[in-house]
Design a protein around this motif. Structure first.
Motif, PDB file in Angstrom:
ATOM      1  N   LEU A   1     -23.688  21.659 -14.701  1.00 45.92           N
ATOM      2  CA  LEU A   1     -22.800  22.764 -14.328  1.00 45.92           C
ATOM      3  C   LEU A   1     -23.522  23.869 -13.564  1.00 45.92           C
ATOM      4  O   LEU A   1     -22.954  24.937 -13.342  1.00 45.92           O
ATOM      5  N   SER A   2     -24.764  23.622 -13.152  1.00 44.97           N
ATOM      6  CA  SER A   2     -25.508  24.617 -12.380  1.00 44.97           C
ATOM      7  C   SER A   2     -25.101  24.529 -10.912  1.00 44.97           C
ATOM      8  O   SER A   2     -25.107  23.428 -10.338  1.00 44.97           O
ATOM      9  N   PRO A   3     -24.743  25.660 -10.287  1.00 43.70           N
ATOM     10  CA  PRO A   3     -24.359  25.632  -8.870  1.00 43.70           C
ATOM     11  C   PRO A   3     -25.492  25.106  -7.994  1.00 43.70           C
ATOM     12  O   PRO A   3     -26.657  25.421  -8.208  1.00 43.70           O
ATOM     13  N   ARG A   4     -25.148  24.312  -7.011  1.00 49.69           N
ATOM     14  CA  ARG A   4     -26.142  23.745  -6.108  1.00 49.69           C
ATOM     15  C   ARG A   4     -26.222  24.585  -4.836  1.00 49.69           C
ATOM     16  O   ARG A   4     -25.206  25.077  -4.335  1.00 49.69           O
ATOM     17  N   PRO A   5     -27.442  24.752  -4.290  1.00 49.47           N
ATOM     18  CA  PRO A   5     -27.607  25.602  -3.105  1.00 49.47           C
ATOM     19  C   PRO A   5     -26.757  25.168  -1.921  1.00 49.47           C
ATOM     20  O   PRO A   5     -26.313  25.996  -1.129  1.00 49.47           O
ATOM     21  N   SER A   6     -26.521  23.861  -1.767  1.00 47.36           N
ATOM     22  CA  SER A   6     -25.798  23.375  -0.599  1.00 47.36           C
ATOM     23  C   SER A   6     -24.324  23.742  -0.604  1.00 47.36           C
ATOM     24  O   SER A   6     -23.684  23.797   0.444  1.00 47.36           O
ATOM     25  N   SER A   7     -23.768  23.992  -1.795  1.00 42.94           N
ATOM     26  CA  SER A   7     -22.328  24.213  -1.873  1.00 42.94           C
ATOM     27  C   SER A   7     -21.927  25.437  -2.687  1.00 42.94           C
ATOM     28  O   SER A   7     -20.832  25.969  -2.513  1.00 42.94           O
ATOM     29  N   GLY A   8     -22.794  25.857  -3.606  1.00 42.35           N
ATOM     30  CA  GLY A   8     -22.433  26.952  -4.509  1.00 42.35           C
ATOM     31  C   GLY A   8     -21.631  26.486  -5.696  1.00 42.35           C
ATOM     32  O   GLY A   8     -21.212  27.298  -6.526  1.00 42.35           O
ATOM     33  N   ILE A   9     -21.372  25.170  -5.812  1.00 38.03           N
ATOM     34  CA  ILE A   9     -20.675  24.625  -6.979  1.00 38.03           C
ATOM     35  C   ILE A   9     -21.559  23.550  -7.610  1.00 38.03           C
ATOM     36  O   ILE A   9     -22.502  23.053  -6.993  1.00 38.03           O
ATOM     37  N   SER A  10     -21.227  23.196  -8.843  1.00 38.51           N
ATOM     38  CA  SER A  10     -22.036  22.237  -9.583  1.00 38.51           C
ATOM     39  C   SER A  10     -21.615  20.799  -9.271  1.00 38.51           C
ATOM     40  O   SER A  10     -20.569  20.548  -8.667  1.00 38.51           O
ATOM     41  N   GLN A  11     -22.461  19.867  -9.723  1.00 34.10           N
ATOM     42  CA  GLN A  11     -22.123  18.450  -9.589  1.00 34.10           C
ATOM     43  C   GLN A  11     -20.799  18.138 -10.284  1.00 34.10           C
ATOM     44  O   GLN A  11     -19.944  17.454  -9.727  1.00 34.10           O
ATOM     45  N   HIS A  12     -20.614  18.673 -11.484  1.00 34.11           N
ATOM     46  CA  HIS A  12     -19.393  18.380 -12.232  1.00 34.11           C
ATOM     47  C   HIS A  12     -18.164  18.962 -11.537  1.00 34.11           C
ATOM     48  O   HIS A  12     -17.124  18.293 -11.441  1.00 34.11           O
ATOM     49  N   GLU A  13     -18.266  20.186 -11.037  1.00 29.82           N
ATOM     50  CA  GLU A  13     -17.120  20.782 -10.350  1.00 29.82           C
ATOM     51  C   GLU A  13     -16.787  20.007  -9.081  1.00 29.82           C
ATOM     52  O   GLU A  13     -15.605  19.819  -8.749  1.00 29.82           O
ATOM     53  N   ALA A  14     -17.809  19.535  -8.375  1.00 36.35           N
ATOM     54  CA  ALA A  14     -17.557  18.739  -7.171  1.00 36.35           C
ATOM     55  C   ALA A  14     -16.794  17.469  -7.517  1.00 36.35           C
ATOM     56  O   ALA A  14     -15.832  17.095  -6.837  1.00 36.35           O
ATOM     57  N   LEU A  15     -17.190  16.798  -8.588  1.00 37.68           N
ATOM     58  CA  LEU A  15     -16.489  15.585  -9.012  1.00 37.68           C
ATOM     59  C   LEU A  15     -15.066  15.899  -9.463  1.00 37.68           C
ATOM     60  O   LEU A  15     -14.138  15.105  -9.223  1.00 37.68           O
ATOM     61  N   MET A  16     -14.877  17.045 -10.103  1.00 37.68           N
ATOM     62  CA  MET A  16     -13.536  17.444 -10.528  1.00 37.68           C
ATOM     63  C   MET A  16     -12.621  17.650  -9.319  1.00 37.68           C
ATOM     64  O   MET A  16     -11.430  17.337  -9.357  1.00 37.68           O
ATOM     65  N   ARG A  17     -13.169  18.166  -8.224  1.00 42.26           N
ATOM     66  CA  ARG A  17     -12.383  18.330  -7.013  1.00 42.26           C
ATOM     67  C   ARG A  17     -12.014  16.970  -6.419  1.00 42.26           C
ATOM     68  O   ARG A  17     -10.899  16.760  -5.942  1.00 42.26           O
ATOM     69  N   LEU A  18     -12.974  16.056  -6.456  1.00 41.52           N
ATOM     70  CA  LEU A  18     -12.761  14.741  -5.854  1.00 41.52           C
ATOM     71  C   LEU A  18     -11.714  13.919  -6.599  1.00 41.52           C
ATOM     72  O   LEU A  18     -11.069  13.040  -6.009  1.00 41.52           O
ATOM     73  N   ARG A  19     -11.536  14.182  -7.886  1.00 44.49           N
ATOM     74  CA  ARG A  19     -10.564  13.393  -8.647  1.00 44.49           C
ATOM     75  C   ARG A  19      -9.132  13.645  -8.180  1.00 44.49           C
ATOM     76  O   ARG A  19      -8.221  12.897  -8.545  1.00 44.49           O
ATOM     77  N   ASN A  20      -8.929  14.680  -7.374  1.00 42.88           N
ATOM     78  CA  ASN A  20      -7.590  14.985  -6.868  1.00 42.88           C
ATOM     79  C   ASN A  20      -7.225  14.154  -5.637  1.00 42.88           C
ATOM     80  O   ASN A  20      -6.080  14.219  -5.169  1.00 42.88           O
ATOM     81  N   ILE A  21      -8.186  13.400  -5.102  1.00 45.97           N
ATOM     82  CA  ILE A  21      -7.867  12.537  -3.968  1.00 45.97           C
ATOM     83  C   ILE A  21      -7.012  11.376  -4.481  1.00 45.97           C
ATOM     84  O   ILE A  21      -7.407  10.678  -5.412  1.00 45.97           O
ATOM     85  N   PRO A  22      -5.849  11.148  -3.908  1.00 45.00           N
ATOM     86  CA  PRO A  22      -4.958  10.091  -4.423  1.00 45.00           C
ATOM     87  C   PRO A  22      -5.618   8.714  -4.431  1.00 45.00           C
ATOM     88  O   PRO A  22      -6.364   8.369  -3.521  1.00 45.00           O
ATOM     89  N   ARG A  23      -5.337   7.948  -5.481  1.00 43.27           N
ATOM     90  CA  ARG A  23      -5.783   6.571  -5.623  1.00 43.27           C
ATOM     91  C   ARG A  23      -7.294   6.426  -5.464  1.00 43.27           C
ATOM     92  O   ARG A  23      -7.788   5.480  -4.842  1.00 43.27           O
ATOM     93  N   THR A  24      -8.042   7.373  -6.012  1.00 41.40           N
ATOM     94  CA  THR A  24      -9.495   7.344  -5.946  1.00 41.40           C
ATOM     95  C   THR A  24     -10.074   7.452  -7.342  1.00 41.40           C
ATOM     96  O   THR A  24      -9.681   8.320  -8.115  1.00 41.40           O
ATOM     97  N   ASP A  25     -10.988   6.561  -7.672  1.00 40.59           N
ATOM     98  CA  ASP A  25     -11.610   6.584  -8.989  1.00 40.59           C
ATOM     99  C   ASP A  25     -12.858   7.464  -8.955  1.00 40.59           C
ATOM    100  O   ASP A  25     -13.739   7.294  -8.112  1.00 40.59           O
ATOM    101  N   VAL A  26     -12.925   8.420  -9.882  1.00 37.54           N
ATOM    102  CA  VAL A  26     -14.072   9.309 -10.030  1.00 37.54           C
ATOM    103  C   VAL A  26     -14.522   9.226 -11.483  1.00 37.54           C
ATOM    104  O   VAL A  26     -13.766   9.595 -12.392  1.00 37.54           O
ATOM    105  N   SER A  27     -15.737   8.741 -11.716  1.00 37.57           N
ATOM    106  CA  SER A  27     -16.164   8.466 -13.083  1.00 37.57           C
ATOM    107  C   SER A  27     -17.653   8.755 -13.281  1.00 37.57           C
ATOM    108  O   SER A  27     -18.425   8.807 -12.316  1.00 37.57           O
TER     109      SER A  27
END
Length: 264
Positions: free
Chosen positions: A114-140
């Motif tokens: 959950l530590s923000p990354r310099p490249s984006s300002g968000i964490s690995q977990h938050e990035a994956l949480m955003r990606l899970r909103n892409i329709p018909r895409t598995d994020v695990s």
């Protein structure tokens, strides 16, 4: 010794049997596995001998565009995309405030990043949480039940690899707290997202790959992607981060993205 186990090492350990499983399940020969590298913004490809090569995003895009125009060998190839982030599982022998209530030791847990990354300002977990909103895409998350380096040196078996979808992950976690996926044991199919307990679901990797194929067979876009839909899929994943304030995030390569290239 568990401190020497990294996410990259775990992924490399399971790479060959996982690709063998995709071949057996999809009935197609795997030519390459393409994955983004956050540090170098490149795709890493593997041939059947699993020799690492490098392919940057611009080159890969050009290959797909040539395939769309019918001027590339990729025109007859197909792709399958998913997000799978390997995580280290720790065996906990002491009780703590981070342990789910009513549980007892020993139990297993995965600490989420959950530590923000310099490249984006968000964490690995938050990035994956955003990606899970892409329709018909598995994020695990891939959670290997390996706890010491000696096990890494042994032949990989998929029997001890659990997959936890982010579908059930709670939102709104802050970076000021620690959060985990907790398992009662190595075969627990109902892990807990905590610190605020929410029940999740774990699948063995074989079951997970089988469901990936079944879900895509029901999809209007077909079982796997051609060059045009692959390019759109990658662009959709990258665009997920373009509204972030940091300029570098506009072309951020999403964590856990994997593209399997199949032969005809």
């Amino acid at each position: 010794m568990s401190d020497d186990i990294t996410e990259a090492l775990l992924e490399a350990h399971y790479h060959k049997p996982l690709m063998d499983l995709f071949e057996a399940t999809f009935g197609r020969k795997v030519l390459r596995v393409l994955k983004p590298s956050q540090q170098r913004e490149a795709f890493l490809g593997f041939d059947k001998a699993w020799v690492k090569t490098e392919l940057n995003m611009q080159e890969f895009r050009a290959q797909l565009e040539n395939a769309i125009n019918g001027s590339s060998v990729l025109s007859s190839h197909s792709f399958f995309g998913y997000f799978l982030q390997f995580k280290k599982v720790e065996s906990m022998t002491k009780a703590s405030k981070n342990m789910p209530s009513s549980w007892s030791t020993p139990y297993l847990r995965v600490e989420l990043s959950l530590s923000p990354r310099p490249s984006s300002g968000i964490s690995q977990h938050e990035a994956l949480m955003r990606l899970r909103n892409i329709p018909r895409t598995d994020v695990s998350y891939a959670c290997p039940m390996i706890f010491d380096l000696d096990a890494i040196m042994e032949e990989a078996t998929l029997d001890n690899l659990q997959v936890v979808s982010l579908t059930s992950a709670p939102s709104g976690w802050t970076t000021s707290e620690r959060h985990f996926i907790c398992f009662r044991n190595e075969t627990d199919s109902g892990p807990i997202w905590c610190s605020e307990p929410v029940e999740g679901k774990a699948l063995n990797i074989r079951h997970w790959v089988r469901l990936l194929k079944e879900d895509n067979q029901r999809s209007p876009r077909g079982e796997v992607l051609d060059a045009r839909t692959t390019l759109a899929f990658v662009d959709k994943a990258i665009s997920t981060f373009r509204e972030l304030p940091r300029a570098r995030a506009r072309n951020l390569l999403p964590p856990g993205l994997r593209l399997i290239e199949f032969a005809e």
